[in-house]
Each structure stands twice: as structure tokens, then as C-alpha cells.
Design a protein around this motif. Structure first.
Motif, PDB file in Angstrom:
ATOM      1  N   ASN A  75     -60.033 -16.224 -58.883  1.00 34.13           N
ATOM      2  CA  ASN A  75     -58.508 -15.758 -58.025  1.00 34.13           C
ATOM      3  C   ASN A  75     -57.958 -15.342 -59.100  1.00 34.13           C
ATOM      4  N   VAL A 113     -62.054 -24.429 -53.038  1.00 37.03           N
ATOM      5  CA  VAL A 113     -61.429 -24.870 -52.062  1.00 37.03           C
ATOM      6  C   VAL A 113     -62.207 -24.817 -50.299  1.00 37.03           C
ATOM      7  N   TYR A 114     -61.745 -25.327 -49.741  1.00 36.37           N
ATOM      8  CA  TYR A 114     -62.853 -24.976 -48.563  1.00 36.37           C
ATOM      9  C   TYR A 114     -62.826 -24.388 -47.615  1.00 36.37           C
ATOM     10  N   THR A 126     -65.500 -21.391 -54.078  1.00 37.78           N
ATOM     11  CA  THR A 126     -66.205 -22.094 -52.463  1.00 37.78           C
ATOM     12  C   THR A 126     -66.557 -22.841 -51.952  1.00 37.78           C
ATOM     13  N   LYS A 184     -57.513 -27.376 -50.583  1.00 39.05           N
ATOM     14  CA  LYS A 184     -57.889 -27.612 -51.811  1.00 39.05           C
ATOM     15  C   LYS A 184     -58.165 -28.299 -52.947  1.00 39.05           C
ATOM     16  N   TYR A 197     -72.500 -24.140 -52.970  1.00 38.68           N
ATOM     17  CA  TYR A 197     -70.852 -23.210 -52.969  1.00 38.68           C
ATOM     18  C   TYR A 197     -70.938 -21.902 -53.796  1.00 38.68           C
TER      19      TYR A 197
END
Length: 570
Positions: free
Chosen positions: A554, A527-528, A565, A513, A549
Motif C-alpha cells: 500500500n 483490509v476487507y 486483503t 480496516k 488473504y
């Protein structure tokens, strides 16, 4: 290595936007998916069951329907022979359900992956003859079973083939001669003489079209079998078909049906895997439900997955669903071990210099060879075959990259195989153990792959600065669903980003994050999910990053925040 490029398709995005009441961003995304004419855009955004083609357009469908209606009236014993994967199991279920509804005397048989191998074989035919079967219908197999069908026909069986695989051929003087099996009817949209407009159906969709046509001919309401569309959706996603044309409608409608399915087995599987039923998407079929259905055919018998679909009571369904989930969990562990062994073999040998990877793992369970091949292909971005020791000789599976037609390349060295089949991106093969090294050398000598071909291509839809990432855009992107092969999730990019407070989270330490800030000071949560440690290292080394991305909302404790993401970074 990756090569990033932005898809720059031209169109009047403002005009499309106004006509279809969508934003210019979404209009651009649709154009990037090669949806160009007004008719195509309308079908993409608004297509319904009413837009599906008539199955009678398929070559031999009239023959198949005529034969079956006579057999049903004469109470002849019919057997459906499917395949042991998700498509074969669902196609078998569709045919059995549909025929039972018409009062047919019908049962099923599915080959055992290890004992019988893929498709129709003499053992299955002998078993049918011994048990007094009159008619066999294949589904998701049969198109390559020329000799076996000849054998069955000589012994008095009526045989109907329904399939969706490519028709095998031989090259004679530069001309292709297609080897159609001598069945009483061969229904396969890939037949070169089949006028059906959409070629990309899975085996279950072809089976569904047959049942629908049969209901119409026997003066029954075809809407009675609409509910089987949820099985077509599961197969279409699970068998990784392109989510375009008719497949898009099948999956869209099927997902809605699945959310309120009356099938006890599917309800139990959705519950025991923790899939959120209201948010059920193609992702859940592809990565959670589908692998459980496939696991039974891989590690046990696919008849257990069929039993799940046919379960009549909640209790029976729960027991079968939990069995399949446990099988899939052990399949995951076996896969991880197999991938580690394959990587070690490649890294420690001359294999790493090959353009086509042929990895021989004698002790690997043959049923997971395809999954391992897929993982290795993703890691090295090369066409990959994973071979394992079988009861007779060696068996394996291949997974390919976009610029390499695996089936055509295999046709060039077919003399090395005892059996093979497949299509552009995936294949199955059997050969003698002593021919493994020859196969590896030959398939590499034949491979005409440039360095450019072996670069992973990252196709970006457009650069999208953070201020454009709004809740309304994120909501509007749902119009493009379902996502999958042939209709990928939109991929946006932004560059020159500063990374703020990157950290690894999650009980498995598998989520990274951070906050990303652009040159104008706009910030967004990110986020990844990937090789998180490598990503964290890169973020700590570099002052600024470029990322691709996908945006989402969320929700946490009732609070909604925008986040992206990260898919790729450099």
C-alpha cells in the motif's frame, strides 16, 4: 456455507525454484495451477507471441482463407456479422480492420439484442441480400445457426463461420451426432474434428487467427496486425475465458499493448473511467472497461461500442466513451434493483429449496439477466437462470457452478426451448411463458447435485505465516499475472489471529480496516471489501479468526507498507 481446503500438490519445489530462479513459494503456486512439466513451466513463465500456434492448424481455416482471398481480389462485397457482447464487438472490429487492410470491400452488422436476439437470423440475411452482399463472415456466433445458414446458402450467399462456442448435438443411441452448419467453411476449435491444440480461445482470438492466416497467404506481413492483439486480450478477459495456454500470452502481450494503445476509442475509455494506464491489469478490463463496452449491447446497440473502437478523432472518441460510461452507470443501478427483486422472490417462496434457481422477473431488462444470474449464483452458490419477458415469449440467461454442466443439462430438456445455447458455466435460453414453471420443475428433477456440490469451495494455496510476507515475495507474485479464470490470484491463509482496532471507512462505508496479530505477536495491516458490517460484527464477537488473504504493497503519501486483503474469514 463455505468449505475451505488447502491444495496439497507434490513436487520438488527446491529444484523448480533453482532451475527457474524463483522462490519455493512461487514454485508451489505454479504447481497448484497444474503447471507440471518443464515445458509447461517455461511456457507459463516465459511464453511469448512466438509460442502461439499456427491458425492454419484449425479445421477449415485453409478453406476460409482461400475463399476470402478470392473474394477480396474479385472486389466482392463482404459483411462481418458479429455478436452484441464484448467478444462479438471486438471480433467484428478485428475482422473489419484486417480485411480493410487487405483492400477488401467490407462492412459490418451486429444484431440488436432485443429485436434480433443472439446470432445469425433471417432478418440479418435478408438485409444483406437486399444490400448486394456476396459473402458473410460470422464471428462469435454461427455455430448453432444451421437453419439460417441453409436459408442464406439457398439464396446464393457465401457464408463463413468463425466461432468458439460448443457445437450443438443430438444424442442418438448413446452416440452424439454433431449438428455442424452447412457453411462454406466452419472455423471453430470446438469442432470435434478440429486438430487445433488449444480449445479455449474466445471468438476474437479465432477471428485474429483467420486474419493472421489471410495476411500470410496474401503475402502481406502478419506483424501488421499484431496491434489487434489488444482487442483479443479485452475479449479473452471480458468473455471470462481461462487464462491458460495461448490465452495467457494473448492477455499478457495485449495488456502491454493497451498501455500504449494508438486506438483513440480505447485511450478515451481508459481516461474517462480513471483506469491507471501504467498499472492496467486484467482486473481493469474485467470490471471497468469491459462492462462499459458490454453496456452498449445491453441497453442500446452494440454498434456504439464498435463505433468507439473505430473512432478516428480524439473528440469523437471522448463523446462515445462518455456515452458508454453513462450507459454502464445506469446498467449498474438496474442490476442492483434486479438483484433485490430476485432475492425477495427466492426468500419469499419455495424457490429457496430448489437446487437450480429459476427466477422469472418479467419487468427486468433482458440484457442484464445474465449479470443478475451471476450475482444470485454467487450469493446462493447454485446454478441460476434469470428469465425476463421478451417481445416473443420469455428470454433469459443462466450462470452455473463448477459441478453443474449447464449446457449438457439443458440439452436434456431441449424440447422446452424455442432457442438455447451456451457452455458448461453459462447459457442463453428462449421459451414460451407458459413453459416457465415446467422448465423450473424439469431442470430441478434432472439435477443430480449433492449437498457437497452446493457448498462453496475455497481453495487455499498454502498457509503463509506473516513473517513470509515480504516486499520481494509480493513483487515476485507479479510473475504469475495476469490473474483471472483458470489462473486465479494466489490465496494464502493464516489462523488464530487477533483483530486489533477494526473500523469501517470510505465515503460509501464499504472498506473495513484493521490490524491482524498472529500467536507469535507478528502484526500486519489488513483490509476487507465485502459485507463489511457482518465482518465487523464477527470480529467483535470472536476472540480469534482465521482468514484467507492476498498480500500487496500500500502506497500512501510516498510511504510503502505491506498489507493484506482479507478474502474470506471464519
Amino acid at each position: 456455507m463455505e468449505k475451505w481446503f488447502v491444495t496439497m500438490k507434490k513436487a520438488d519445489f527446491q529444484k523448480i525454484s533453482e532451475r527457474y530462479h524463483i522462490s519455493p513459494i512461487v514454485a508451489r503456486l505454479i504447481r497448484n495451477r497444474e503447471i507440471v512439466s518443464e515445458k509447461e513451466i517455461d511456457f507459463y513463465l516465459n511464453g511469448t507471441i512466438a509460442d502461439l500456434y499456427d491458425g492454419m492448424l484449425m479445421k477449415d481455416m485453409d478453406k476460409a482463407v482461400e475463399i476470402l482471398s478470392e473474394k477480396i481480389k474479385a472486389k466482392e462485397a463482404i459483411r462481418v456479422i458479429g455478436d452484441y457482447d464484448i467478444d462479438g464487438v471486438n471480433a467484428t472490429y478485428i475482422l473489419k480492420e484486417g480485411l480493410t487492410g487487405l483492400g477488401a470491400d467490407v462492412d459490418t452488422d451486429i444484431p440488436d439484442r432485443v429485436k434480433d436476439g443472439y446470432g445469425l437470423n433471417r432478418m440479418l440475411l435478408d438485409r444483406a441480400l437486399e444490400e448486394g452482399i456476396d459473402t458473410i463472415i460470422t464471428c462469435d456466433n454461427g455455430i448453432a445457426a444451421k437453419e439460417e445458414i441453409e436459408y442464406g446458402k439457398k439464396r446464393g450467399l457465401t457464408i463463413l463461420v468463425t466461432d468458439h462456442h460448443e457445437v450443438p448435438y443430438v444424442e442418438l443411441g448413446g452416440e452424439r451426432e454433431y449438428l455442424l452448419p452447412p457453411a462454406d467453411a466452419v472455423v471453430d476449435p470446438h469442432r470435434p474434428d478440429c486438430p487445433y491444440p488449444f480449445k479455449g480461445l474466445c471468438g476474437a482470438a479465432v477471428a485474429y487467427k483467420l486474419i493472421e492466416a489471410l495476411y500470410n497467404v496474401m503475402a502481406r506481413d502478419a506483424e501488421d496486425v499484431d496491434y489487434l492483439m489488444e482487442n483479443v486480450a479485452i475479449s479473452t478477459v471480458g468473455d471470462v475465458m481461462d487464462l491458460i495456454g495461448e490465452n495467457r500470452i494473448f492477455v499478457k502481450q495485449g495488456l502491454e499493448m493497451l498501455k500504449r494503445t494508438k486506438n483513440e476509442g480505447l485511450k478515451a475509455l481508459i481516461a474517462c473511467t480513471g483506469v491507471p494506464v501504467e498499472h492496467l491489469s486484467a482486473y481493469h478490463i474485467g470490471f471497468i472497461l469491459g462492462p462499459c463496452i458490454n453496456a452498449s449491447g445491453r441497453l442500446d446497440t452494440a454498434k456504439r461500442a464498435l463505433a468507439l473502437l473505430e473512432a478516428k478523432t480524439h473528440r469523437e472518441a471522448v463523446i462515445l466513451a462518455e456515452d458508454l460510461k453513462a450507459l454502464n452507470d445506469s446498467r449498474k443501478e438496474m442490476t442492483e434493483r434486479g438483484v433485490e427483486q430476485a432475492v425477495a422472490q427466492i426468500e419469499e417462496s419455495e424457490l429457496k429449496n430448489d437446487k437450480v434457481l429459476v427466477v422469472y422477473l418479467p419487468d427486468c431488462h433482458e440484457s442484464i439477466a445474465g449479470i443478475i444470474a451471476g450475482r444470485i449464483k454467487e450469493r446462493y452458490y447454485r446454478p441460476t437462470f434469470v428469465l425476463t419477458k421478451a417481445e416473443e415469449g420469455v428470454k433469459g440467461s443462466g450462470r452455473s457452478i463448477e459441478s453443474y454442466n449447464m449446457f449438457e443439462e439443458m440439452c436434456k430438456c431441449r424440447s422446452l426451448f424455442t432457442k438455447f445455447g451456451g457452455h458448461k458455466l453459462a447459457a442463453g435460453v428462449s421459451l414460451k411463458e407458459e413453459d416457465v414453471e415446467t422448465f423450473r420443475k424439469t431442470i430441478n428433477e434432472l439435477a443430480d447435485l449433492s449437498e457437497e456440490d452446493l457448498l462453496m469451495k475455497v481453495s487455499i494455496d498454502m498457509r503463509l505465516p506473516f513473517p513470509y510476507v515480504t516486499e520481494s515475495l509480493i513483487e515476485e507474485l507479479k510473475l504469475l499475472e495476469p490473474f483471472g479464470k483458470g489462473n486465479t490470484k494466489p490465496l494464502f491463509a493464516e489462523k488464530e489471529l487477533r483483530v486489533i482496532h477494526p473500523r469501517i471507512l470510505g465515503k460509501n462505508q464499504n472498506v473495513l480496516k484493521c490490524v491482524l496479530e498472529d500467536m507469535q505477536g507478528n502484526r500486519i495491516d489488513a483490509v476487507y471489501f465485502g459485507e463489511v458490517k457482518a465482518c465487523l460484527r464477527r470480529m467483535q464477537e470472536k476472540a480469534r479468526l482465521s482468514v484467507t488473504y492476498y498480500p500487496s504493497i500500500n502506497e500512501f503519501r510516498g510511504k510503502k507498507t505491506k498489507q493484506i486483503t482479507i478474502v474470506n474469514y471464519q
